[in-house]
Design a protein around this motif. Structure first.
Motif, PDB file in Angstrom:
ATOM      1  N   GLU A 222       0.821  -1.212   0.000  1.00  0.00           N
ATOM      2  CA  GLU A 222       0.000   0.000   0.000  1.00  0.00           C
ATOM      3  C   GLU A 222       0.859   1.269   0.000  1.00  0.00           C
ATOM      4  N   LEU A 223       2.173   1.121   0.248  1.00  0.00           N
ATOM      5  CA  LEU A 223       3.077   2.268   0.255  1.00  0.00           C
ATOM      6  C   LEU A 223       3.618   2.617  -1.126  1.00  0.00           C
ATOM      7  N   ASN A 224       3.442   1.724  -2.086  1.00  0.00           N
ATOM      8  CA  ASN A 224       4.106   1.872  -3.379  1.00  0.00           C
ATOM      9  C   ASN A 224       3.872   3.212  -4.051  1.00  0.00           C
ATOM     10  N   ASP A 225       2.669   3.723  -3.981  1.00  0.00           N
ATOM     11  CA  ASP A 225       2.347   4.956  -4.703  1.00  0.00           C
ATOM     12  C   ASP A 225       2.334   6.190  -3.810  1.00  0.00           C
ATOM     13  N   ARG A 226       2.716   6.036  -2.552  1.00  0.00           N
ATOM     14  CA  ARG A 226       2.581   7.190  -1.655  1.00  0.00           C
ATOM     15  C   ARG A 226       3.760   7.419  -0.729  1.00  0.00           C
ATOM     16  N   ALA A 227       4.718   6.494  -0.676  1.00  0.00           N
ATOM     17  CA  ALA A 227       5.840   6.628   0.254  1.00  0.00           C
ATOM     18  C   ALA A 227       7.144   6.873  -0.493  1.00  0.00           C
ATOM     19  N   THR A 228       8.011   7.657   0.114  1.00  0.00           N
ATOM     20  CA  THR A 228       9.335   7.914  -0.440  1.00  0.00           C
ATOM     21  C   THR A 228      10.384   7.627   0.619  1.00  0.00           C
ATOM     22  N   LEU A 229      11.593   7.340   0.160  1.00  0.00           N
ATOM     23  CA  LEU A 229      12.721   7.111   1.060  1.00  0.00           C
ATOM     24  C   LEU A 229      13.555   8.376   1.125  1.00  0.00           C
ATOM     25  N   HIS A 230      13.861   8.811   2.325  1.00  0.00           N
ATOM     26  CA  HIS A 230      14.710   9.992   2.523  1.00  0.00           C
ATOM     27  C   HIS A 230      15.950   9.558   3.300  1.00  0.00           C
ATOM     28  N   LEU A 231      17.114   9.659   2.662  1.00  0.00           N
ATOM     29  CA  LEU A 231      18.372   9.232   3.281  1.00  0.00           C
ATOM     30  C   LEU A 231      19.087  10.417   3.911  1.00  0.00           C
ATOM     31  N   VAL A 232      19.586  10.184   5.128  1.00  0.00           N
ATOM     32  CA  VAL A 232      20.318  11.210   5.861  1.00  0.00           C
ATOM     33  C   VAL A 232      21.638  10.603   6.320  1.00  0.00           C
ATOM     34  N   ASP A 238      27.903  14.094  14.519  1.00  0.00           N
ATOM     35  CA  ASP A 238      26.465  14.372  14.562  1.00  0.00           C
ATOM     36  C   ASP A 238      25.784  13.678  15.737  1.00  0.00           C
ATOM     37  N   ASP A 239      24.871  14.390  16.377  1.00  0.00           N
ATOM     38  CA  ASP A 239      23.991  13.788  17.371  1.00  0.00           C
ATOM     39  C   ASP A 239      22.774  13.277  16.619  1.00  0.00           C
ATOM     40  N   ILE A 240      22.511  11.978  16.714  1.00  0.00           N
ATOM     41  CA  ILE A 240      21.436  11.368  15.929  1.00  0.00           C
ATOM     42  C   ILE A 240      20.083  12.006  16.240  1.00  0.00           C
ATOM     43  N   GLY A 241      19.855  12.376  17.490  1.00  0.00           N
ATOM     44  CA  GLY A 241      18.587  13.000  17.850  1.00  0.00           C
ATOM     45  C   GLY A 241      18.394  14.334  17.165  1.00  0.00           C
ATOM     46  N   GLU A 242      19.424  15.159  17.193  1.00  0.00           N
ATOM     47  CA  GLU A 242      19.347  16.459  16.544  1.00  0.00           C
ATOM     48  C   GLU A 242      19.224  16.298  15.035  1.00  0.00           C
ATOM     49  N   LEU A 243      19.971  15.352  14.474  1.00  0.00           N
ATOM     50  CA  LEU A 243      19.949  15.126  13.031  1.00  0.00           C
ATOM     51  C   LEU A 243      18.548  14.747  12.553  1.00  0.00           C
ATOM     52  N   VAL A 244      17.916  13.803  13.252  1.00  0.00           N
ATOM     53  CA  VAL A 244      16.579  13.351  12.865  1.00  0.00           C
ATOM     54  C   VAL A 244      15.574  14.496  12.947  1.00  0.00           C
ATOM     55  N   MET A 245      15.659  15.291  14.015  1.00  0.00           N
ATOM     56  CA  MET A 245      14.681  16.376  14.171  1.00  0.00           C
ATOM     57  C   MET A 245      14.898  17.499  13.161  1.00  0.00           C
ATOM     58  N   VAL A 246      16.143  17.808  12.854  1.00  0.00           N
ATOM     59  CA  VAL A 246      16.411  18.832  11.843  1.00  0.00           C
ATOM     60  C   VAL A 246      15.801  18.408  10.505  1.00  0.00           C
ATOM     61  N   GLU A 247      15.992  17.135  10.156  1.00  0.00           N
ATOM     62  CA  GLU A 247      15.458  16.647   8.886  1.00  0.00           C
ATOM     63  C   GLU A 247      13.932  16.568   8.912  1.00  0.00           C
ATOM     64  N   ALA A 248      13.352  16.143  10.040  1.00  0.00           N
ATOM     65  CA  ALA A 248      11.892  16.061  10.151  1.00  0.00           C
ATOM     66  C   ALA A 248      11.262  17.437   9.971  1.00  0.00           C
TER      67      ALA A 248
END
Length: 307
Positions: A222-232, A238-248
Motif C-alpha cells: 500500500e506504500l508503493n504509490d505514496r511513500a518515499t525514502l529519505h536518506l540522511v 552528529d547527534d542522531i537525535g538532533e539530526l533526525v529532528m532537523v530533517e523532520a
C-alpha cells in the motif's frame, strides 16, 4: 483492521489540557477511534477549599475537578459525537495511575503533553516512555492540529517496521497523507582497510538502504504509490537525535513515528537511546513512539504491585 480504537489522554489541569483535548478531537475526526479516556491523577484529593472556589459547590474535590474537566472536554466532544468519552479523576501517582488504567482499559495509545514554557515540568510523558509498554503520542504545547505528512524513522529493524505497520493500521494514514521513510546511515570507518574510497562506500551504504526500502515496499504494497525514502548521512560528530529532528522539520513533518526497542528493568533508567535523543530535540513535532505489545510486562506488573 484498525488497531487504534481506545486511547487515553493524561490531563494535569494546566493550559496544556486545552491543546491535548483539541488535538485528541482532531485525531478522532480523521480516524476510527471509538473511545477516549481523559484521566487526571491527583496525588492527594485533600485539596483546600480555596483552591476549588471557582468550581461547583457542594461536591467532593474529585467531583469538582471532574466537572471542570468535563466542561473543557464537552466543548470539543458534543452530544452528537460518535466517540465515547470518559472523564475520570483519580487519586495517586500520575505515572502509576496512567500505567494502571492503560492496562485495565486495554489502551492502544496514550496522549501526553510535551511542555516547554507552560506551567509544570512535563516529565510525565518521558517517564511513560521509559516505564510503560503502551505506545505514547507526545503532543507539543502549541501545536496546531493537522496531518498531511507523516515521517517514519526507519533503520529496517523489526522495531521500525513494527512502527510502520502500526501507523498504517491506525487509519490516521488516509490516502491523501504523504509518508516519508527517513533512514539515517553512517559510512563505517572500516572502508579504509577495504581499499574502497569514502565516496564509493557512501554509495554502497545508500544502495543498501534503497534495497532494504524495496523490501519494505514488498511487505507493505500500500506504500508503493505514496511513500518515499529519505536518506540522511550521519557524520561522526552528529547527534542522531538532533539530526533526525532537523530533517523532520525540514521535511515539514506533521507527525514523526518511531519504533522503540524495549529495555530490561535493570537498564530502565539508562539514558542515551536513540528515541530519547530524538525526544530531547523535539519541541514542536507530534511524535508517536510505538512499543511492542507485551514487552516488559514483568517490570510493569512489579511497578503496579501485581503478582
Amino acid at each position: 483492521m484498525n488497531s487504534l480504537k481506545r486511547i487515553m489522554v493524561g490531563l494535569d489541569l494546566s493550559e496544556m489540557d486545552e491543546t491535548l483535548i483539541r488535538y485528541t478531537a482532531f485525531l478522532c475526526s480523521i480516524s476510527e477511534i471509538e473511545r477516549v479516556y481523559f484521566i487526571h491523577a491527583e496525588k492527594s484529593l485533600d485539596i483546600p477549599d480555596e483552591v476549588l472556589e471557582s468550581m461547583p459547590n457542594g461536591m467532593p474535590a474529585d467531583e469538582k475537578l471532574r466537572a471542570s474537566l468535563i466542561e473543557k472536554v464537552e466543548s470539543y466532544f458534543g452530544p452528537d459525537s460518535r466517540v465515547q468519552v470518559d472523564v475520570q479523576v483519580v487519586e495517586g501517582s500520575p505515572l502509576k495511575e496512567l500505567l494502571h488504567w492503560s492496562k485495565v482499559k486495554q489502551i492502544d495509545l496514550i496522549l501526553a503533553g510535551r511542555k516547554f514554557h507552560m506551567r509544570g515540568s512535563g516529565v510525565l510523558a518521558q517517564k511513560l516512555l521509559r516505564t510503560g509498554r503502551v505506545s505514547v503520542l507526545f503532543v507539543p504545547e502549541n501545536i496546531e492540529p493537522r496531518l498531511n505528512h507523516i515521517v517514519v524513522s526507519v533503520d529496517f529493524s523489526e522495531y521500525s517496521l513494527m512502527a510502520l505497520d502500526r501507523i498504517l493500521d491506525s487509519a490516521l494514514t488516509r490516502p491523501e497523507v504523504r509518508i516519508t521513510c527517513m533512514h539515517a546511515y553512517e559510512v563505517p570507518t572500516g572502508y579504509i582497510t577495504l581499499g574502497i574510497s569514502y565516496e564509493d562506500f557512501d554509495e554502497r551504504m545508500k544502495g543498501f538502504a534503497r534495497n532494504k526500502f524495496a523490501q519494505v515496499l514488498e511487505r507493505f504494497p500500500e506504500l508503493n504509490d505514496r511513500a518515499t525514502l529519505h536518506l540522511v548521512k550521519q557524520e561522526n560528530e552528529d547527534d542522531i537525535g538532533e539530526l533526525v529532528m532537523v530533517e523532520a522539520k525540514r521535511l515539514k513533518a506533521d507527525m514523526l513515528v518511531i519504533g522503540a526497542k524495549g529495555k530490561s528493568a535493570a537498564a530502565l533508567f539508562v539514558l542515551g537511546s536513540v528515541t530519547e535523543k530524538i525526544l530531547r530535540y523535539n519541541d514542536d513535532v507530534p511524535m508517536i513512539v510505538y512499543k511492542k505489545e507485551n514487552e516488559e510486562i514483568g517490570f510493569l506488573d512489579a511497578l503496579l504491585g501485581n503478582d
